[in-house]
Design a protein around this motif. Structure first.
Motif, PDB file in Angstrom:
ATOM      1  N   SER A   1       0.828  -1.206   0.000  1.00 24.98           N
ATOM      2  CA  SER A   1       0.000   0.000   0.000  1.00 24.98           C
ATOM      3  C   SER A   1       0.862   1.256   0.000  1.00 24.98           C
ATOM      4  CB  SER A   1      -0.947   0.003   1.201  1.00 24.98           C
ATOM      5  OG  SER A   1      -0.243   0.090   2.423  1.00 24.98           O
ATOM      6  N   ARG A   2       2.031   1.194   0.653  1.00 22.37           N
ATOM      7  CA  ARG A   2       2.939   2.338   0.627  1.00 22.37           C
ATOM      8  C   ARG A   2       3.473   2.574  -0.783  1.00 22.37           C
ATOM      9  NH1 ARG A   2       1.714   5.040   5.234  1.00 22.37           N
ATOM     10  NH2 ARG A   2       2.195   3.847   7.111  1.00 22.37           N
ATOM     11  N   VAL A   3       3.754   1.492  -1.486  1.00 26.68           N
ATOM     12  CA  VAL A   3       4.228   1.623  -2.866  1.00 26.68           C
ATOM     13  C   VAL A   3       3.119   2.212  -3.736  1.00 26.68           C
ATOM     14  CG1 VAL A   3       5.153   0.407  -4.866  1.00 26.68           C
ATOM     15  CG2 VAL A   3       5.827  -0.293  -2.567  1.00 26.68           C
ATOM     16  N   LEU A   4       1.890   1.756  -3.516  1.00 23.08           N
ATOM     17  CA  LEU A   4       0.759   2.282  -4.281  1.00 23.08           C
ATOM     18  C   LEU A   4       0.567   3.775  -4.026  1.00 23.08           C
ATOM     19  CD1 LEU A   4      -1.810  -0.631  -3.895  1.00 23.08           C
ATOM     20  CD2 LEU A   4      -0.617   0.066  -5.975  1.00 23.08           C
ATOM     21  N   VAL A   5       0.818   4.205  -2.789  1.00 23.24           N
ATOM     22  CA  VAL A   5       0.749   5.642  -2.499  1.00 23.24           C
ATOM     23  C   VAL A   5       1.744   6.396  -3.363  1.00 23.24           C
ATOM     24  CG1 VAL A   5       1.239   7.404  -0.750  1.00 23.24           C
ATOM     25  CG2 VAL A   5      -0.144   5.416  -0.151  1.00 23.24           C
ATOM     26  N   ALA A   6       2.960   5.883  -3.448  1.00 19.64           N
ATOM     27  CA  ALA A   6       3.983   6.545  -4.255  1.00 19.64           C
ATOM     28  C   ALA A   6       3.562   6.641  -5.717  1.00 19.64           C
ATOM     29  CB  ALA A   6       5.312   5.797  -4.131  1.00 19.64           C
ATOM     30  N   LEU A   7       2.989   5.565  -6.239  1.00 19.09           N
ATOM     31  CA  LEU A   7       2.553   5.567  -7.642  1.00 19.09           C
ATOM     32  C   LEU A   7       1.390   6.524  -7.853  1.00 19.09           C
ATOM     33  CD1 LEU A   7       2.713   1.749  -8.487  1.00 19.09           C
ATOM     34  CD2 LEU A   7       4.382   3.515  -9.069  1.00 19.09           C
ATOM     35  N   ALA A   8       0.421   6.497  -6.940  1.00 14.88           N
ATOM     36  CA  ALA A   8      -0.744   7.368  -7.096  1.00 14.88           C
ATOM     37  C   ALA A   8      -0.354   8.843  -7.032  1.00 14.88           C
ATOM     38  CB  ALA A   8      -1.781   7.045  -6.013  1.00 14.88           C
TER      39      ALA A   8
ATOM     40  N   GLU B   1      -5.588   1.062 -17.710  1.00 19.01           N
ATOM     41  CA  GLU B   1      -5.498   2.459 -18.138  1.00 19.01           C
ATOM     42  C   GLU B   1      -4.575   3.246 -17.206  1.00 19.01           C
ATOM     43  OE1 GLU B   1      -6.861   4.023 -20.816  1.00 19.01           O
ATOM     44  OE2 GLU B   1      -7.593   2.081 -21.533  1.00 19.01           O
ATOM     45  N   ALA B   2      -4.711   2.993 -15.898  1.00 19.11           N
ATOM     46  CA  ALA B   2      -3.860   3.676 -14.927  1.00 19.11           C
ATOM     47  C   ALA B   2      -2.397   3.283 -15.117  1.00 19.11           C
ATOM     48  CB  ALA B   2      -4.312   3.351 -13.508  1.00 19.11           C
ATOM     49  N   ALA B   3      -2.166   2.011 -15.437  1.00 22.31           N
ATOM     50  CA  ALA B   3      -0.792   1.557 -15.699  1.00 22.31           C
ATOM     51  C   ALA B   3      -0.211   2.281 -16.908  1.00 22.31           C
ATOM     52  CB  ALA B   3      -0.777   0.042 -15.911  1.00 22.31           C
ATOM     53  N   ASP B   4      -1.024   2.474 -17.927  1.00 20.56           N
ATOM     54  CA  ASP B   4      -0.564   3.221 -19.100  1.00 20.56           C
ATOM     55  C   ASP B   4      -0.201   4.661 -18.727  1.00 20.56           C
ATOM     56  OD1 ASP B   4      -0.954   0.998 -20.679  1.00 20.56           O
ATOM     57  OD2 ASP B   4      -2.913   1.650 -21.439  1.00 20.56           O
ATOM     58  N   ALA B   5      -1.012   5.240 -17.822  1.00 16.88           N
ATOM     59  CA  ALA B   5      -0.736   6.609 -17.383  1.00 16.88           C
ATOM     60  C   ALA B   5       0.573   6.674 -16.594  1.00 16.88           C
ATOM     61  CB  ALA B   5      -1.891   7.137 -16.533  1.00 16.88           C
ATOM     62  N   LEU B   6       0.830   5.652 -15.773  1.00 19.84           N
ATOM     63  CA  LEU B   6       2.099   5.609 -15.046  1.00 19.84           C
ATOM     64  C   LEU B   6       3.273   5.521 -16.010  1.00 19.84           C
ATOM     65  CD1 LEU B   6       1.349   3.146 -12.090  1.00 19.84           C
ATOM     66  CD2 LEU B   6       1.713   5.601 -11.923  1.00 19.84           C
ATOM     67  N   ALA B   7       3.147   4.642 -16.995  1.00 19.80           N
ATOM     68  CA  ALA B   7       4.224   4.473 -17.965  1.00 19.80           C
ATOM     69  C   ALA B   7       4.493   5.775 -18.721  1.00 19.80           C
ATOM     70  CB  ALA B   7       3.881   3.339 -18.935  1.00 19.80           C
ATOM     71  N   ALA B   8       3.421   6.474 -19.060  1.00 21.16           N
ATOM     72  CA  ALA B   8       3.577   7.742 -19.779  1.00 21.16           C
ATOM     73  C   ALA B   8       4.278   8.791 -18.918  1.00 21.16           C
ATOM     74  CB  ALA B   8       2.205   8.270 -20.220  1.00 21.16           C
ATOM     75  N   ALA B   9       4.136   8.663 -17.594  1.00 21.67           N
ATOM     76  CA  ALA B   9       4.778   9.605 -16.671  1.00 21.67           C
ATOM     77  C   ALA B   9       6.181   9.156 -16.277  1.00 21.67           C
ATOM     78  CB  ALA B   9       3.924   9.766 -15.421  1.00 21.67           C
ATOM     79  N   GLY B  10       6.639   8.057 -16.861  1.00 24.25           N
ATOM     80  CA  GLY B  10       7.963   7.539 -16.530  1.00 24.25           C
ATOM     81  C   GLY B  10       8.009   6.770 -15.227  1.00 24.25           C
ATOM     82  N   LEU B  11       6.833   6.380 -14.720  1.00 25.67           N
ATOM     83  CA  LEU B  11       6.744   5.625 -13.473  1.00 25.67           C
ATOM     84  C   LEU B  11       6.493   4.145 -13.781  1.00 25.67           C
ATOM     85  CD1 LEU B  11       4.478   8.193 -11.605  1.00 25.67           C
ATOM     86  CD2 LEU B  11       6.857   7.666 -11.044  1.00 25.67           C
ATOM     87  N   PRO B  12       6.924   3.240 -12.883  1.00 24.98           N
ATOM     88  CA  PRO B  12       6.781   1.807 -13.161  1.00 24.98           C
ATOM     89  C   PRO B  12       5.323   1.354 -13.140  1.00 24.98           C
ATOM     90  CG  PRO B  12       7.678   2.142 -10.968  1.00 24.98           C
ATOM     91  CD  PRO B  12       7.663   3.484 -11.623  1.00 24.98           C
ATOM     92  N   PRO B  13       4.833   0.703 -14.206  1.00 20.33           N
ATOM     93  CA  PRO B  13       3.426   0.289 -14.275  1.00 20.33           C
ATOM     94  C   PRO B  13       3.165  -1.138 -13.820  1.00 20.33           C
ATOM     95  CG  PRO B  13       4.428   0.003 -16.423  1.00 20.33           C
ATOM     96  CD  PRO B  13       5.521   0.522 -15.501  1.00 20.33           C
ATOM     97  N   GLU B  14       4.230  -1.892 -13.515  1.00 21.29           N
ATOM     98  CA  GLU B  14       4.066  -3.337 -13.336  1.00 21.29           C
ATOM     99  C   GLU B  14       3.118  -3.712 -12.201  1.00 21.29           C
ATOM    100  OE1 GLU B  14       7.816  -2.549 -15.496  1.00 21.29           O
ATOM    101  OE2 GLU B  14       6.986  -1.804 -13.605  1.00 21.29           O
ATOM    102  N   MET B  15       3.134  -2.946 -11.100  1.00 23.44           N
ATOM    103  CA  MET B  15       2.280  -3.308  -9.968  1.00 23.44           C
ATOM    104  C   MET B  15       0.802  -3.233 -10.339  1.00 23.44           C
ATOM    105  SD  MET B  15       2.248  -1.849  -6.073  1.00 23.44           S
ATOM    106  CE  MET B  15       3.826  -2.604  -5.695  1.00 23.44           C
ATOM    107  N   LEU B  16       0.415  -2.203 -11.075  1.00 21.23           N
ATOM    108  CA  LEU B  16      -0.991  -2.081 -11.461  1.00 21.23           C
ATOM    109  C   LEU B  16      -1.364  -3.127 -12.504  1.00 21.23           C
ATOM    110  CD1 LEU B  16      -1.794   1.735 -11.453  1.00 21.23           C
ATOM    111  CD2 LEU B  16      -1.708   0.081  -9.590  1.00 21.23           C
ATOM    112  N   ARG B  17      -0.436  -3.449 -13.386  1.00 25.31           N
ATOM    113  CA  ARG B  17      -0.744  -4.509 -14.364  1.00 25.31           C
ATOM    114  C   ARG B  17      -0.915  -5.854 -13.643  1.00 25.31           C
ATOM    115  NH1 ARG B  17      -0.589  -1.744 -18.841  1.00 25.31           N
ATOM    116  NH2 ARG B  17       1.183  -0.434 -19.440  1.00 25.31           N
ATOM    117  N   ALA B  18      -0.114  -6.086 -12.616  1.00 26.20           N
ATOM    118  CA  ALA B  18      -0.269  -7.320 -11.832  1.00 26.20           C
ATOM    119  C   ALA B  18      -1.616  -7.338 -11.121  1.00 26.20           C
ATOM    120  CB  ALA B  18       0.863  -7.444 -10.823  1.00 26.20           C
TER     121      ALA B  18
END
Length: 279
Positions: free
Chosen positions: A179-186, A233-250
Motif C-alpha cells: 500500500s505504501r508503494v501504491l501511495v507513491a505511484l498514485a 489504463e492507470a498503468a498506461d498513465a504511469l508508464a507515460a509519466a515515466g513511473l513503473p506500471p508493473e504493480m498495477l498490471r499485476a
C-alpha cells in the motif's frame, strides 16, 4: 525459572532493539562481533549487548537464540547454527514465508526447539511497542513470552503450529508495504498532472484501512470486470509519466481471475477467495 542467557544473531535496527528489551528478563544478551560492521558494533553498544568473539561462543552460552536478519540470510544463518548442534530455544523471527520457516525447523530439530516468530510494528524505541507473534511448542513459546514480559515488546501466542506467525507477518506486510508503494505511484501520477494536492484531499476524507474491511472483497470480485481495465489504463498513465506500471498490471491480472462473477450480488467472501485461489 532462572533467567536465560539470550543470543541475538545479526543485531540490526530491529534485532538490537528487540534484544535490548530481552535484557530486562535475561541474565545477559550476547552477540557475535566477528565480521560485523562498525554500525552493528555501535548499535550493540548503544543497547547494552555483551560481545562474544565467535558464533561458537554465543551458542555455547545461550539458552535462547533470536534470529532477526535480512530475510535472504535466514537459512544460511540457521545452517551455521545447526552445524554447532545448538540445543536451546531458537526463535526464528525473520520475515520469511512459512515454508522456509518449516525448512529451518527441519535443520535445527531435534537438537533445538523452534519457535516461529513474526514482528509487526516498528522497533521498540521512542515509545513504539511492536507485537511479537509466536507459534510453536507451548513450553518454548511461554519462555519467549516470559522473556519479554513487562517490556515494550508485546507477545501474542497463535498456537503450536510452526508457520502461523510467519504467515501472519507476511499477510500483514503484503498489504502494509504494498500500500505504501501504491501511495507513491498514485501521488506520482497525480503530480505529473498537477493534481497531487487534490488527490491527498480526496483521500483525507477516508481514514479507515481497507484491510479492516474484508467483506468488501466480494464486491471487488463482482466489479473486477470494470476495475481490471481501469487499472490497465492507470498503468498506461504511469508508464507515460515515466513511473513503473508493473504493480498495477499485476493487480489487473489478479482481478481477471474473477472475470466470471460479473455483478454477482450474491457472491460471498468465501466464494471470492476460493475463486481467487483456484481460477
Amino acid at each position: 525459572m532462572d533467567q536465560p542467557v539470550v543470543g541475538i544473531l545479526h543485531p540490526g535496527s530491529m534485532g538490537a532493539a528487540i534484544a535490548a528489551c530481552a535484557r530486562a528478563n535475561a541474565a545477559a544478551v550476547v552477540w557475535c562481533s566477528a565480521g560485523r560492521s562498525a554500525a552493528s558494533t555501535a548499535r550493540a553498544e548503544q543497547f547494552g549487548l555483551t560481545p562474544v568473539a565467535t558464533l561458537t561462543e554465543l551458542l555455547e552460552h545461550s539458552d535462547i537464540v533470536i534470529s532477526l536478519c535480512p530475510p535472504a540470510a535466514a537459512e544460511d544463518l540457521a545452517h551455521d547454527v545447526a552445524a554447532h548442534r545448538f540445543d536451546g530455544v531458537y526463535l526464528e523471527a525473520n520475515a520469511i514465508n512459512p515454508e522456509r520457516t518449516t525448512r529451518i525447523a527441519g535443520l535445527l530439530e531435534p537438537a533445538a526447539t523452534i519457535v516461529d516468530g513474526g514482528v509487526v510494528g516498528s522497533p521498540p524505541i521512542h515509545g513504539k511497542s511492536p507485537v511479537l507473534y509466536l507459534s510453536g511448542p507451548v513450553a518454548a513459546t511461554e519462555r519467549i513470552e516470559a522473556l519479554f514480559a513487562d517490556t515494550a515488546v508485546q507477545t501474542r501466542a497463535l498456537g503450536t503450529e510452526i508457520g502461523k506467525a510467519s504467515a501472519l507477518k507476511l499477510a500483514y506486510a503484503s498489504f502494509q508495504k504494498t500500500s505504501r508503494v501504491l501511495v507513491a505511484l498514485a501521488v506520482g501520477m497525480a503530480r505529473e498532472h498537477g493534481v497531487d494536492q487534490e488527490l491527498i484531499e480526496v483521500a483525507s476524507r477516508r481514514t479507515d484501512s481497507y484491510l479492516s474491511e474484508p467483506q468488501y472483497v466480494a464486491k471487488t470480485a463482482a466489479r473486477a470486470w470494470r476495475w481490471g481495465p481501469e487499472l490497465e489504463e492507470a498503468a498506461d498513465a504511469l508508464a507515460a509519466a515515466g513511473l513503473p506500471p508493473e504493480m498495477l498490471r499485476a493487480a489487473a491480472t489478479t482481478l481477471a481471475r474473477w472475470h466470471d462473477v460479473k455483478d454477482d450480488r450474491e457472491l460471498t467472501l468465501t466464494d471470492a477467495l476460493e475463486r481467487l485461489a483456484q481460477p
